[in-house]
Design a protein around this motif. Structure first.
Motif, PDB file in Angstrom:
ATOM      1  N   UNK A  56     -61.509   2.692  -2.057  1.00 33.12           N
ATOM      2  CA  UNK A  56     -60.686   2.891  -1.546  1.00 33.12           C
ATOM      3  C   UNK A  56     -60.737   5.081   0.176  1.00 33.12           C
ATOM      4  N   UNK A  57     -62.233   4.658  -0.157  1.00 33.92           N
ATOM      5  CA  UNK A  57     -62.706   5.104   1.198  1.00 33.92           C
ATOM      6  C   UNK A  57     -62.203   6.237   1.131  1.00 33.92           C
ATOM      7  N   UNK A  58     -62.020   7.323   2.571  1.00 35.94           N
ATOM      8  CA  UNK A  58     -61.968   8.412   2.912  1.00 35.94           C
ATOM      9  C   UNK A  58     -59.929   8.431   2.218  1.00 35.94           C
ATOM     10  N   UNK A 177     -61.357  -7.392  -6.481  1.00 33.90           N
ATOM     11  CA  UNK A 177     -60.071  -8.376  -5.420  1.00 33.90           C
ATOM     12  C   UNK A 177     -59.125  -7.283  -6.289  1.00 33.90           C
ATOM     13  N   UNK A 178     -58.709  -7.221  -7.391  1.00 30.63           N
ATOM     14  CA  UNK A 178     -57.934  -7.002  -8.589  1.00 30.63           C
ATOM     15  C   UNK A 178     -57.201  -5.446  -8.726  1.00 30.63           C
ATOM     16  N   UNK A 179     -58.216  -4.266  -7.892  1.00 29.08           N
ATOM     17  CA  UNK A 179     -58.082  -2.664  -7.570  1.00 29.08           C
ATOM     18  C   UNK A 179     -57.946  -2.790  -6.539  1.00 29.08           C
ATOM     19  N   UNK A 180     -58.568  -3.759  -5.249  1.00 28.09           N
ATOM     20  CA  UNK A 180     -58.120  -3.341  -4.202  1.00 28.09           C
ATOM     21  C   UNK A 180     -56.524  -3.629  -3.688  1.00 28.09           C
ATOM     22  N   UNK A 181     -55.293  -4.693  -4.788  1.00 27.13           N
ATOM     23  CA  UNK A 181     -54.533  -4.905  -4.567  1.00 27.13           C
ATOM     24  C   UNK A 181     -53.430  -4.064  -5.072  1.00 27.13           C
ATOM     25  N   UNK A 182     -54.039  -3.559  -6.177  1.00 24.23           N
ATOM     26  CA  UNK A 182     -53.520  -2.221  -6.897  1.00 24.23           C
ATOM     27  C   UNK A 182     -53.530  -0.598  -5.976  1.00 24.23           C
ATOM     28  N   UNK A 183     -54.851  -0.955  -5.474  1.00 27.47           N
ATOM     29  CA  UNK A 183     -54.288   0.668  -3.896  1.00 27.47           C
ATOM     30  C   UNK A 183     -53.303   0.192  -3.563  1.00 27.47           C
ATOM     31  N   UNK A 189     -48.719   2.967   2.605  1.00 25.66           N
ATOM     32  CA  UNK A 189     -49.190   3.086   4.047  1.00 25.66           C
ATOM     33  C   UNK A 189     -50.722   2.896   4.886  1.00 25.66           C
ATOM     34  N   UNK A 190     -51.599   2.392   4.098  1.00 24.90           N
ATOM     35  CA  UNK A 190     -53.054   2.249   3.771  1.00 24.90           C
ATOM     36  C   UNK A 190     -53.557   0.769   3.119  1.00 24.90           C
ATOM     37  N   UNK A 191     -52.571   0.009   3.637  1.00 28.60           N
ATOM     38  CA  UNK A 191     -53.127  -1.363   2.384  1.00 28.60           C
ATOM     39  C   UNK A 191     -54.018  -2.201   3.386  1.00 28.60           C
ATOM     40  N   UNK A 192     -53.690  -1.915   4.544  1.00 30.48           N
ATOM     41  CA  UNK A 192     -54.991  -2.889   5.991  1.00 30.48           C
ATOM     42  C   UNK A 192     -56.535  -1.533   5.401  1.00 30.48           C
ATOM     43  N   UNK A 193     -56.260  -0.801   5.019  1.00 31.89           N
ATOM     44  CA  UNK A 193     -58.347  -0.032   5.047  1.00 31.89           C
ATOM     45  C   UNK A 193     -58.446  -1.147   3.521  1.00 31.89           C
ATOM     46  N   UNK A 194     -57.499  -0.408   2.535  1.00 32.08           N
ATOM     47  CA  UNK A 194     -58.069  -1.195   1.683  1.00 32.08           C
ATOM     48  C   UNK A 194     -58.008  -2.836   1.178  1.00 32.08           C
ATOM     49  N   UNK A 195     -57.579  -3.548   2.084  1.00 30.00           N
ATOM     50  CA  UNK A 195     -57.382  -5.215   1.992  1.00 30.00           C
ATOM     51  C   UNK A 195     -59.136  -5.260   2.764  1.00 30.00           C
ATOM     52  N   UNK A 196     -58.993  -4.424   4.110  1.00 30.08           N
ATOM     53  CA  UNK A 196     -60.908  -4.481   4.947  1.00 30.08           C
ATOM     54  C   UNK A 196     -61.680  -4.334   4.001  1.00 30.08           C
TER      55      UNK A 196
END
Length: 332
Positions: A56-58, A177-183, A189-196
């Motif tokens: 999640x970061x910031x 990976x599952x958590x990232x997909x959930x976020x 709107x911030x999917x790219x950040x979560x994916x990275x």
């Protein structure tokens, strides 16, 4: 301290949860729906918190239901925490590990909830060795005699699941990976950040997995003894055999028969060390070590980070665990 149960993890919760934008994390601050536009994420305990913070970061505000130093299995949820859960944008937990959390999550009725137990395959592990049916490929060649278990003091229930999946870096990466997909779904709107961030974290976990494989490839013995039988996945992944002193309760008194069995196994397998952990008493470990002339050392199940932990985060503590295992097993 209550019995530390390997309470059956409900892997049956369904892969459908993968599609649900749910995640919980923790930072120790109270989250009542982040007013600054960030996702308010509530995590059940440290391994879930770490994923939320790393991915999640910031973009997220993370709160943990389990404070540092509290044994997660024993956690009791306050009405205030239940209310807080209901105000979360996302909840991340591991069903079956903390009964009080399971109940609170059900009561809170948060739409975006992810059960980490649905994001990877769970296996059944006992106090003596591990279940070989779920062995991971090349790591499957373990001694079958390690499959015995006396007085585990717990049941595995309908799913037969050991919840301590985060101690296997490869399985932890699957959950990440599952958590990232959930976020991503919860905050497109911030999917790219979560994916990275997910990609970077998975890369680090893959590197850690390699460190363990290489570091434990050649050892004088493959057997380790621990007070808390939480290391079934780790043992299975790296071709080791875990022997729990008295099942999953590190403070219970093992039976004389179990003590004798472990003494004989220690001699037979050239075991040098009995492991205990930072959040539980070392009484049983020291007792067995004194009776067998063995040393004691720490093997941390990473259920929480405190000032006594051998590291400040998941990666540091896991590398301390690796170093302690290498020393105890006589790694070459």
């Amino acid at each position: 301290m209550n019995v530390r149960r390997l309470i059956p993890t409900a892997a049956l919760a369904g892969a459908a949860a993968l599609a649900v934008p749910a995640l919980t994390a923790c930072s120790g601050t109270s989250s009542a729906g982040a007013a600054d536009g960030r996702l308010a994420v509530t995590a059940s305990f440290y391994p879930m918190q770490f994923l939320a913070e790393q991915i999640g970061g910031d973009r997220v505000q993370v709160t943990s239901l389990t404070k540092p130093g509290v044994e997660p299995h024993d956690l009791e949820i306050t009405p205030k925490q239940t209310a807080q859960l209901g105000e979360s944008d996302v909840v991340l937990y591991l069903k079956g590990l903390q009964p009080a959390v399971d109940e609170a999550v059900a009561q809170a009725g948060v739409k975006n909830t992810v059960d980490a137990a649905t994001l990877t395959k769970l296996d059944a592990h006992g106090a003596g060795g591990h279940d070989h049916e779920g062995a991971h490929g090349e790591e499957a060649g373990h001694s079958e005699e390690a499959g015995h278990s006396e007085g585990d003091g717990h049941g595995h229930g309908e799913a037969g699941g050991d919840p301590h999946v985060w101690l296997d870096p490869a399985k932890y990466a699957e959950i990440a990976k599952g958590v990232g997909a959930a976020l991503e779904k919860a905050d497109p709107g911030h999917a790219a950040d979560y994916r990275k961030n997910t990609g970077e974290l998975v890369g680090k976990l893959t590197a850690l997995d390699t460190e363990f494989k290489d570091g434990l490839k050649n050892t004088a013995t493959r057997t380790f003894i621990t007070t808390h039988a939480a290391f079934g996945y780790l043992a299975e992944r790296y071709g080791l055999d875990q022997e729990g002193i008295s099942g999953v309760d590190p403070e219970s008194e093992p039976s004389p028969a179990r003590m004798k069995e472990l003494q004989e196994r220690a001699r037979k397998e050239n075991v040098t060390t009995v492991f205990f952990e930072t959040l539980a008493s070392d009484k049983t470990a020291k007792s067995l070590a004194a009776d067998t002339g063995l040393k004691t050392d720490v093997l941390d199940p990473l259920e929480g980070i405190t000032g006594k932990s051998q590291g400040a985060d998941y990666f540091e503590v896991m590398r301390s665990n690796l170093k302690n295992l290498q020393k105890a097993l006589g790694a070459k």
